[in-house]
Design a protein around this motif. Sequence first.
Motif, PDB file in Angstrom:
ATOM      1  N   LYS A   1       0.837  -1.207   0.000  1.00  0.00           N
ATOM      2  CA  LYS A   1       0.000   0.000   0.000  1.00  0.00           C
ATOM      3  C   LYS A   1       0.871   1.257   0.000  1.00  0.00           C
ATOM      4  O   LYS A   1       0.634   2.201  -0.772  1.00  0.00           O
ATOM      5  CB  LYS A   1      -0.928  -0.018   1.214  1.00  0.00           C
ATOM      6  CG  LYS A   1      -1.897   1.145   1.261  1.00  0.00           C
ATOM      7  CD  LYS A   1      -2.816   1.033   2.450  1.00  0.00           C
ATOM      8  CE  LYS A   1      -1.997   1.418   3.671  1.00  0.00           C
ATOM      9  NZ  LYS A   1      -2.785   1.577   4.882  1.00  0.00           N
ATOM     10  N   GLU A   2       1.914   1.269   0.826  1.00  0.00           N
ATOM     11  CA  GLU A   2       2.805   2.427   0.872  1.00  0.00           C
ATOM     12  C   GLU A   2       3.584   2.587  -0.434  1.00  0.00           C
ATOM     13  O   GLU A   2       3.797   3.700  -0.905  1.00  0.00           O
ATOM     14  CB  GLU A   2       3.771   2.307   2.058  1.00  0.00           C
ATOM     15  CG  GLU A   2       3.120   2.467   3.400  1.00  0.00           C
ATOM     16  CD  GLU A   2       2.505   3.851   3.583  1.00  0.00           C
ATOM     17  OE1 GLU A   2       3.176   4.856   3.266  1.00  0.00           O
ATOM     18  OE2 GLU A   2       1.345   3.922   4.035  1.00  0.00           O
TER      19      GLU A   2
ATOM     20  N   LYS B   1       2.538   1.770  -3.382  1.00  0.00           N
ATOM     21  CA  LYS B   1       1.606   2.335  -4.368  1.00  0.00           C
ATOM     22  C   LYS B   1       1.378   3.825  -4.127  1.00  0.00           C
ATOM     23  O   LYS B   1       1.215   4.601  -5.082  1.00  0.00           O
ATOM     24  CB  LYS B   1       0.280   1.571  -4.349  1.00  0.00           C
ATOM     25  CG  LYS B   1       0.399   0.190  -4.969  1.00  0.00           C
ATOM     26  CD  LYS B   1      -0.924  -0.538  -4.946  1.00  0.00           C
ATOM     27  CE  LYS B   1      -0.784  -1.898  -5.598  1.00  0.00           C
ATOM     28  NZ  LYS B   1      -2.031  -2.665  -5.559  1.00  0.00           N
ATOM     29  N   ARG B   2       1.366   4.262  -2.865  1.00  0.00           N
ATOM     30  CA  ARG B   2       1.224   5.701  -2.568  1.00  0.00           C
ATOM     31  C   ARG B   2       2.399   6.492  -3.145  1.00  0.00           C
ATOM     32  O   ARG B   2       2.207   7.510  -3.828  1.00  0.00           O
ATOM     33  CB  ARG B   2       1.173   5.929  -1.046  1.00  0.00           C
ATOM     34  CG  ARG B   2      -0.181   5.803  -0.445  1.00  0.00           C
ATOM     35  CD  ARG B   2      -0.176   6.097   1.046  1.00  0.00           C
ATOM     36  NE  ARG B   2       0.409   7.416   1.326  1.00  0.00           N
ATOM     37  CZ  ARG B   2       1.059   7.712   2.450  1.00  0.00           C
ATOM     38  NH1 ARG B   2       1.222   6.813   3.386  1.00  0.00           N
ATOM     39  NH2 ARG B   2       1.541   8.922   2.640  1.00  0.00           N
ATOM     40  N   TYR B   3       3.605   6.029  -2.854  1.00  0.00           N
ATOM     41  CA  TYR B   3       4.788   6.739  -3.349  1.00  0.00           C
ATOM     42  C   TYR B   3       4.900   6.627  -4.866  1.00  0.00           C
ATOM     43  O   TYR B   3       5.322   7.573  -5.535  1.00  0.00           O
ATOM     44  CB  TYR B   3       6.059   6.218  -2.674  1.00  0.00           C
ATOM     45  CG  TYR B   3       6.242   6.738  -1.273  1.00  0.00           C
ATOM     46  CD1 TYR B   3       6.922   7.926  -1.053  1.00  0.00           C
ATOM     47  CD2 TYR B   3       5.732   6.046  -0.182  1.00  0.00           C
ATOM     48  CE1 TYR B   3       7.096   8.418   0.228  1.00  0.00           C
ATOM     49  CE2 TYR B   3       5.905   6.525   1.102  1.00  0.00           C
ATOM     50  CZ  TYR B   3       6.585   7.712   1.307  1.00  0.00           C
ATOM     51  OH  TYR B   3       6.753   8.202   2.568  1.00  0.00           O
TER      52      TYR B   3
ATOM     53  N   ALA C   1       2.429   9.101  -6.421  1.00  0.00           N
ATOM     54  CA  ALA C   1       2.918  10.474  -6.315  1.00  0.00           C
ATOM     55  C   ALA C   1       4.050  10.724  -7.302  1.00  0.00           C
ATOM     56  O   ALA C   1       4.105  11.809  -7.938  1.00  0.00           O
ATOM     57  CB  ALA C   1       3.386  10.756  -4.892  1.00  0.00           C
TER      58      ALA C   1
ATOM     59  N   ASP D   1       0.443  16.366  -5.382  1.00  0.00           N
ATOM     60  CA  ASP D   1       0.506  15.108  -4.606  1.00  0.00           C
ATOM     61  C   ASP D   1       0.738  15.425  -3.132  1.00  0.00           C
ATOM     62  O   ASP D   1       1.110  16.529  -2.753  1.00  0.00           O
ATOM     63  CB  ASP D   1       1.607  14.195  -5.155  1.00  0.00           C
ATOM     64  CG  ASP D   1       2.975  14.807  -5.073  1.00  0.00           C
ATOM     65  OD1 ASP D   1       3.608  14.623  -4.025  1.00  0.00           O
ATOM     66  OD2 ASP D   1       3.398  15.458  -6.059  1.00  0.00           O
ATOM     67  N   GLU D   2       0.502  14.437  -2.286  1.00  0.00           N
ATOM     68  CA  GLU D   2       0.582  14.629  -0.832  1.00  0.00           C
ATOM     69  C   GLU D   2       2.002  14.862  -0.332  1.00  0.00           C
ATOM     70  O   GLU D   2       2.197  15.339   0.786  1.00  0.00           O
ATOM     71  CB  GLU D   2      -0.043  13.420  -0.112  1.00  0.00           C
ATOM     72  CG  GLU D   2       0.693  12.110  -0.384  1.00  0.00           C
ATOM     73  CD  GLU D   2       0.044  10.910   0.274  1.00  0.00           C
ATOM     74  OE1 GLU D   2      -0.023  10.888   1.512  1.00  0.00           O
ATOM     75  OE2 GLU D   2      -0.395  10.025  -0.476  1.00  0.00           O
TER      76      GLU D   2
ATOM     77  N   GLN E   1      10.403   4.285  -2.999  1.00  0.00           N
ATOM     78  CA  GLN E   1       9.853   3.171  -3.780  1.00  0.00           C
ATOM     79  C   GLN E   1      10.767   1.951  -3.730  1.00  0.00           C
ATOM     80  O   GLN E   1      10.304   0.820  -3.580  1.00  0.00           O
ATOM     81  CB  GLN E   1       9.639   3.600  -5.237  1.00  0.00           C
ATOM     82  CG  GLN E   1       8.504   4.553  -5.440  1.00  0.00           C
ATOM     83  CD  GLN E   1       8.397   4.961  -6.889  1.00  0.00           C
ATOM     84  OE1 GLN E   1       8.204   4.112  -7.743  1.00  0.00           O
ATOM     85  NE2 GLN E   1       8.531   6.257  -7.152  1.00  0.00           N
TER      86      GLN E   1
END
Length: 197
Positions: A98-99, A101-103, A106, A117-118, A132
């Motif tokens: 999950k992390e 995919k977040r990075y 972004a 992006d966050e 990543q």
Amino acid sequence: MVNKYAITVLFIWIFSCLTWAQNTENNKRSEAETTDDLVVTSSQITSNPIDPLAPARAAFYSAVLPGLGQAYNKKYWKIPIVYAGLGISVYFYIDNNKEYKRYRGAYKRRLAGFTDDEFYGTINDDGLREAQKTLSRNREISLLVTIGIYALNIIDANVDAHLLQYNVDDNLSLAPHYKLNEFDNTGDLGITINYKF
């Protein structure tokens, strides 16, 4: 001279025949006397028959459903350990994925030219690439740990089924012994293996 040898051989032969005849008569007499009083008691310990397919069966059950091989071996206390190990490793795999995919999302947005992006303003492009790589490596390690725990579950069920059939009755014993050597007055240390049929 030949007569002395012949007489000696004849004497030995007669003596052995008489001895054999007396032993035969004594054996017949002792059998006749003891058959009335003879009581047979069995002191042998009966053991469970060995099932050579039990370890393979336990391993198969654990491969189909983790913990089922431990239940087959009646080692119920190991089932929560198996599921805790698998659950923790799967949790870390999902979290790292999950992390990652977040990075990754972004980083893709930055490559497309977006600045919303966050992580914008806190982490630069190199930081997103390094994050990543780290999360991808952690995700792969979590997957390998999950596979390892699954394999250990199968191996444990197989080995435990083998050990359940191990013979530890009183007819088989292993004991150390110490003996004084009379020849050179030193001590001898050894191991005695006893097996009673």
